[in-house]
Design an enzyme around this catalytic site. Sequence first.
Site, PDB file in Angstrom:
ATOM      1  N   HIS A  54      25.541  35.887  41.145  1.00 22.17           N
ATOM      2  CA  HIS A  54      26.736  36.662  40.799  1.00 22.17           C
ATOM      3  C   HIS A  54      27.102  37.578  41.955  1.00 22.17           C
ATOM      4  CE1 HIS A  54      29.664  38.485  38.092  1.00 22.17           C
ATOM      5  NE2 HIS A  54      29.238  39.683  38.454  1.00 22.17           N
ATOM      6  N   HIS A  56      30.565  39.663  43.962  1.00 21.86           N
ATOM      7  CA  HIS A  56      31.946  40.031  44.253  1.00 21.86           C
ATOM      8  C   HIS A  56      31.950  40.408  45.736  1.00 21.86           C
ATOM      9  CE1 HIS A  56      32.903  40.233  39.965  1.00 21.86           C
ATOM     10  NE2 HIS A  56      31.862  41.021  39.795  1.00 21.86           N
ATOM     11  N   ARG A  77      35.302  52.016  39.088  1.00 27.86           N
ATOM     12  CA  ARG A  77      36.201  50.865  39.021  1.00 27.86           C
ATOM     13  C   ARG A  77      37.558  51.186  39.651  1.00 27.86           C
ATOM     14  NH1 ARG A  77      38.535  47.814  33.655  1.00 27.86           N
ATOM     15  NH2 ARG A  77      39.700  49.757  33.532  1.00 27.86           N
ATOM     16  N   TYR A 116      38.248  36.824  41.090  1.00 26.28           N
ATOM     17  CA  TYR A 116      39.445  37.089  40.296  1.00 26.28           C
ATOM     18  C   TYR A 116      40.586  37.691  41.107  1.00 26.28           C
ATOM     19  CZ  TYR A 116      37.094  41.681  40.031  1.00 26.28           C
ATOM     20  OH  TYR A 116      36.446  42.848  40.320  1.00 26.28           O
ATOM     21  N   HIS A 198      36.441  36.759  32.627  1.00 23.71           N
ATOM     22  CA  HIS A 198      36.043  38.045  33.192  1.00 23.71           C
ATOM     23  C   HIS A 198      35.229  38.850  32.192  1.00 23.71           C
ATOM     24  CE1 HIS A 198      36.296  42.332  34.107  1.00 23.71           C
ATOM     25  NE2 HIS A 198      36.182  41.931  35.361  1.00 23.71           N
ATOM     26  N   ARG A 201      37.149  41.835  27.173  1.00 21.09           N
ATOM     27  CA  ARG A 201      38.239  42.801  27.293  1.00 21.09           C
ATOM     28  C   ARG A 201      39.436  42.193  28.025  1.00 21.09           C
ATOM     29  NH1 ARG A 201      37.371  46.061  30.814  1.00 21.09           N
ATOM     30  NH2 ARG A 201      35.390  45.322  31.652  1.00 21.09           N
ATOM     31  N   HIS A 221      31.088  38.380  32.303  1.00 20.06           N
ATOM     32  CA  HIS A 221      30.504  39.711  32.197  1.00 20.06           C
ATOM     33  C   HIS A 221      30.309  39.990  30.707  1.00 20.06           C
ATOM     34  CE1 HIS A 221      32.729  40.807  36.160  1.00 20.06           C
ATOM     35  NE2 HIS A 221      31.445  40.650  36.435  1.00 20.06           N
ATOM     36  N   GLU A 224      27.997  44.694  29.588  1.00 15.86           N
ATOM     37  CA  GLU A 224      27.498  45.507  30.704  1.00 15.86           C
ATOM     38  C   GLU A 224      27.517  46.990  30.346  1.00 15.86           C
ATOM     39  OE1 GLU A 224      28.438  46.438  35.437  1.00 15.86           O
ATOM     40  OE2 GLU A 224      29.750  45.105  34.299  1.00 15.86           O
ATOM     41  N   HIS A 258      24.812  40.365  33.332  1.00 18.50           N
ATOM     42  CA  HIS A 258      24.346  41.703  32.945  1.00 18.50           C
ATOM     43  C   HIS A 258      23.602  41.654  31.614  1.00 18.50           C
ATOM     44  CE1 HIS A 258      26.434  43.210  36.372  1.00 18.50           C
ATOM     45  NE2 HIS A 258      27.622  42.911  35.874  1.00 18.50           N
ATOM     46  N   ASP A 309      25.846  40.962  42.795  1.00 22.46           N
ATOM     47  CA  ASP A 309      27.005  41.585  42.167  1.00 22.46           C
ATOM     48  C   ASP A 309      27.869  42.356  43.172  1.00 22.46           C
ATOM     49  OD1 ASP A 309      28.829  42.526  40.362  1.00 22.46           O
ATOM     50  OD2 ASP A 309      27.443  43.679  39.168  1.00 22.46           O
TER      51      ASP A 309
END
Length: 431
Positions: A54, A56, A77, A116, A198, A201, A221, A224, A258, A309
């Site tokens: 995983h 990003h 975030r 994404y 993703h 949510r 995800h 998490e 996670h 991650d």
Amino acid sequence: MTTYWCERAWLPDGIADAVRIEVDGGKIASVTANAPREGSVLNGLTLPGFANGHSHAFHRALRGRTHHDRGTFWTWRERMYSLASRLEPDSYYRLARGVYAEMVLAGYTSVGEFHYLHHAPGGKPYAEPNAMGEALRQAAADAGIRLTLLDTCYLAGGIDVEPDEVQQRFSDGSAAKWAQRVGDLRAGETFRVGGAIHSVRAVPEDQLSEVDRGTGPLHIHLSEQRAENEQCLAAYGRTPTGLLHDHGVLGERLTAVHATHLTAGDIKWLGEARSRACFCPTTERDLGDGIGPARTLLDAGVRLCVGSDSNAVVDAFEEARALELNERLASERRGRFSAGELLAAATDHGAVGWDEVGRLAPGAGADLVTVGLGSVRTAGIEPSGVVFAASGADVRNVVVAGREVVRDGVHQLIDRPETVLAKEIEALWQS
């Protein structure tokens, strides 16, 4: 045919001395222990290549710039979204090229990129709709690492919340349009395509099954943050895992990333489905996520893997041993995982669609990582303790699909990756 002679090698049945590994066409043709010294010599302990389940890649530009923030995951975030708004295909290629080179230097030979960042600012598609994904493909090829592009469906800013200005770059508008764009991606020798939700949510309930229609690996995800669970319970009356269970998304293809805040029922469902859980300990502790129930999940039948991650740390050994060390903190007991179980999690390339990679055996993909046993970290250790003692700095040689990418700790395809990273990160933050 290329021949490697390993001073020691961790084979499926244990560590052996003087191991000859013959490689043909990117695969291991034969493995012979107690063999005479010949071919390319790999001094130290040779392991299967590590799998980064995983990643990003663009988060690497946040390293050392958010660690002293006293805010929450959610304030972190916002800084991450600020970074996302600055990237375009060329700059993303340059950044990812350096990040993937760093991974190979640390012993990773495959990476699952949870991707994404699809479109131009405002959500307008590029002339080539997969321009950002293609930038990652080229970056990985140039860095010499296997890449699985886990193209991610990201449609909402939260449950029943429209995407904000930055999140519009992530959204295809619907799961059907996401699938249509992803369908144009084509696999290559060291490139494969998977899918991702993703989170519960970011993908509405009625579109979850649309994302699940593929055949490659599927990641999400999952739980998490406690807030994610609370929002899902409030909206649907179910936990995120329960929602996936009710929509038939759980299964052997699925990797729950996670999996930190799970109920006993969640763990039971994941185990019965033979899903995977990908722990990312260095990021989870950086963001204050919590400690997930790794041992309980494994005992329930869930397969474990690990990932870097946010790339706050890129070190396969650190991620692997943290499974054990975090369990010690949570349970106040030692010996929760064997060294073999940790190595199995660290080399689970199947989680990102490379089922043939991850073992030193005939027919397997020829991914080798040799660790020096003479550094101040590894001197005097039992070879089986390498997972607990070594760091990425101890990686001396890396072979990916039969190709030598790192020799004597130096990347053979990219000159001075650290300079590449420094230059690109500075340019991004000044833009």
